[in-house]
Design an enzyme around this catalytic site. Sequence first.
Site, PDB file in Angstrom:
ATOM      1  N   LYS A  20       0.833  -1.215   0.000  1.00 56.83           N
ATOM      2  CA  LYS A  20       0.000   0.000   0.000  1.00 56.83           C
ATOM      3  C   LYS A  20       0.865   1.262   0.000  1.00 56.83           C
ATOM      4  CE  LYS A  20      -1.797   1.582   3.982  1.00 56.83           C
ATOM      5  NZ  LYS A  20      -1.570   2.996   4.331  1.00 56.83           N
ATOM      6  N   ASN A  21       1.809   1.323   0.926  1.00 58.29           N
ATOM      7  CA  ASN A  21       2.559   2.578   1.064  1.00 58.29           C
ATOM      8  C   ASN A  21       3.480   2.851  -0.122  1.00 58.29           C
ATOM      9  OD1 ASN A  21       1.233   3.068   3.407  1.00 58.29           O
ATOM     10  ND2 ASN A  21       2.920   2.501   4.764  1.00 58.29           N
ATOM     11  N   ARG A  90      -3.714  10.983   4.195  1.00 59.99           N
ATOM     12  CA  ARG A  90      -2.497  11.771   4.391  1.00 59.99           C
ATOM     13  C   ARG A  90      -1.530  11.647   3.211  1.00 59.99           C
ATOM     14  NH1 ARG A  90       0.970  14.166   8.034  1.00 59.99           N
ATOM     15  NH2 ARG A  90       3.156  13.560   7.823  1.00 59.99           N
ATOM     16  N   CYS A 114      -5.290   8.694   9.327  1.00 62.69           N
ATOM     17  CA  CYS A 114      -5.606   8.011  10.584  1.00 62.69           C
ATOM     18  C   CYS A 114      -5.460   8.951  11.774  1.00 62.69           C
ATOM     19  CB  CYS A 114      -4.634   6.853  10.787  1.00 62.69           C
ATOM     20  SG  CYS A 114      -5.173   5.320  10.054  1.00 62.69           S
ATOM     21  N   ARG A 119       0.819  14.459  13.259  1.00 59.31           N
ATOM     22  CA  ARG A 119       1.346  14.215  11.919  1.00 59.31           C
ATOM     23  C   ARG A 119       1.490  15.487  11.078  1.00 59.31           C
ATOM     24  NH1 ARG A 119      -1.137   8.674   9.608  1.00 59.31           N
ATOM     25  NH2 ARG A 119       0.938   8.427   8.784  1.00 59.31           N
ATOM     26  N   PRO A 120       2.339  16.404  11.505  1.00 56.49           N
ATOM     27  CA  PRO A 120       2.536  17.625  10.730  1.00 56.49           C
ATOM     28  C   PRO A 120       3.292  17.358   9.422  1.00 56.49           C
ATOM     29  CG  PRO A 120       4.063  17.543  12.583  1.00 56.49           C
ATOM     30  CD  PRO A 120       3.206  16.316  12.675  1.00 56.49           C
ATOM     31  N   VAL A 121       3.401  18.399   8.602  1.00 56.54           N
ATOM     32  CA  VAL A 121       4.134  18.260   7.326  1.00 56.54           C
ATOM     33  C   VAL A 121       5.282  19.260   7.246  1.00 56.54           C
ATOM     34  CG1 VAL A 121       2.270  17.213   5.991  1.00 56.54           C
ATOM     35  CG2 VAL A 121       2.388  19.699   6.166  1.00 56.54           C
ATOM     36  N   ASP A 122       5.745  19.719   8.413  1.00 56.15           N
ATOM     37  CA  ASP A 122       6.792  20.741   8.432  1.00 56.15           C
ATOM     38  C   ASP A 122       8.073  20.290   7.717  1.00 56.15           C
ATOM     39  OD1 ASP A 122       6.765  18.935  10.634  1.00 56.15           O
ATOM     40  OD2 ASP A 122       8.363  20.082  11.586  1.00 56.15           O
ATOM     41  N   LEU A 123       8.414  19.007   7.823  1.00 55.35           N
ATOM     42  CA  LEU A 123       9.657  18.544   7.201  1.00 55.35           C
ATOM     43  C   LEU A 123       9.542  18.549   5.671  1.00 55.35           C
ATOM     44  CD1 LEU A 123      10.404  15.584   9.629  1.00 55.35           C
ATOM     45  CD2 LEU A 123      11.530  17.815   9.594  1.00 55.35           C
ATOM     46  N   ASP A 306       3.724   0.261  12.124  1.00 60.51           N
ATOM     47  CA  ASP A 306       2.541  -0.318  11.474  1.00 60.51           C
ATOM     48  C   ASP A 306       2.288  -1.779  11.870  1.00 60.51           C
ATOM     49  OD1 ASP A 306       2.046   2.077  10.264  1.00 60.51           O
ATOM     50  OD2 ASP A 306       2.699   1.485   8.262  1.00 60.51           O
ATOM     51  N   ARG A 398      -9.209   0.416   4.230  1.00 58.05           N
ATOM     52  CA  ARG A 398      -8.238   1.392   3.712  1.00 58.05           C
ATOM     53  C   ARG A 398      -6.926   0.690   3.359  1.00 58.05           C
ATOM     54  NH1 ARG A 398      -6.492   5.754   7.468  1.00 58.05           N
ATOM     55  NH2 ARG A 398      -5.064   5.814   5.726  1.00 58.05           N
TER      56      ARG A 398
END
Length: 426
Positions: A20-21, A90, A114, A119-123, A306, A398
């Site tokens: 999936k990923n 995400r 989820c 779970r930020p996206v700063d990076l 996971d 999912r």
Amino acid sequence: MLEIWGRQALKGEVRISGAKNSALAIMAGALLCPEDCRLRNLPSLADITRMGEILTALGVKIVRQGDILEIDGREIKRAQAPYEIVSQLRASFFVIGPLLARLGVAEVPLPGGCAIGARPVDLHVRGLQAMGAEVTIKHGMVEARVRGSRGRLKGTKVYLDYPSVGATETIMMAATLAQGETKIENAAQEPEVEDLANFCRQMGAKIEGAGTNTINIGGVERLHSVDYEIIPDRIEAGTFLVAGAITQSELSLWPVIPEHLAPAIAKLEEIGCKIVAEGPNRLRIIPNALKATDIETLPYPGFPTDMQAQFMALLAISEGNSVITETVFENRLRHFAELNRMGANIRVKGNNAIVEGVSILSGAPVMATDLRASCALVLAGLAAEGKTIVQGLHHLDRGYENLDGKLRQLGAKIQRLDNSYQLSRN
Ligand code: UD1
């Protein structure tokens, strides 16, 4: 919902689907390709359908046939990803890198996914800024733009404060079409990052070091068409190994890449099971009496977050006391309460779960809180005495292709009580 009658012995062989990923990142990566792109071994999952909807919303043509997806990215008509889908998935945020690289502009809402932490996206954002993008975040929308006549990103050195899978993938994809060299330090080493790199390489990208903590990317002007097969899903495979252990059943899994499963195999062996290779991409689990062990989740090659929930279900009936420490996400132990409803004895303090093994679980109605938690409850139901009802199946669908069907084929007494299994294969 799912109804499970536990304590049935399982037997036989299970076919593992595509990862999936990997598939999600590679579908985003297909936006880099200005020609035809064919993906094979695509799993049938709600998340994959959603990612397909994102591509369609961007004006890209896709055609799905079974596990093959054809993507015609000659023309990307829009640079804005729709909120309704990104808020649910995400990984769809990951289109920001390829869009920016290809069009010089991208507008992507802050993601959802989820409920397992902030779970930020700063990076992701800092990496793109280092490569010359101007990024503003307004009203929940991330707008990224590269100024200049051709709007091309510039290669640079990016050190990630944390080896984020998504940030590594975003920056790596963006760098494939940038001017000059990009070096990602403290990069994520997950097999899915390597799979995405291999996909990009087959389109003509110059990438070295994917799968290690330093990735070098030499930008090229243009990529070309590709026909690519996605690797097998190590998390699905690990889940079936746990299914064998928790039901004390011998199972055979195929296809798998055993080295991707090394941390899960090591823990299963500590717990008392034997895992034997039957050829290069087939594994068999031979279960035995279950013993407690400690687990700490870490970025790859550490133990995968996971797989944490599934192992919590297993350790719940392993003799002795186990400690599970979740270091990757801050809110990912919530399934302990549902497992306790089935007779487990688990306490949570901060990011530690203390699991006192009990001899047996008892079936109960339970509610899934996220994707992997839903699977842990299914596994617990397989081992429990009597009937378990698992609700919240949209989480399960999912990320697991036909989990209940595959378990049924192995002899589990498991059935859907409504028509909730609705995966569109378009
Ligand atoms: C990916 C996987 C997910 C897996 C996770 C960790 C996909 C589609 N999903 O998610 O199944 O659980 O890796 O193996 O591949 N972080 C930040 N800032 C950022 C990015 C991340 O602080 O910009 C934090 C996150 O909040 C989290 C940690 O880093 O605490 C790990 O996240 P990351 O590796 O980015 O996970 P994802 O790529 O979202």
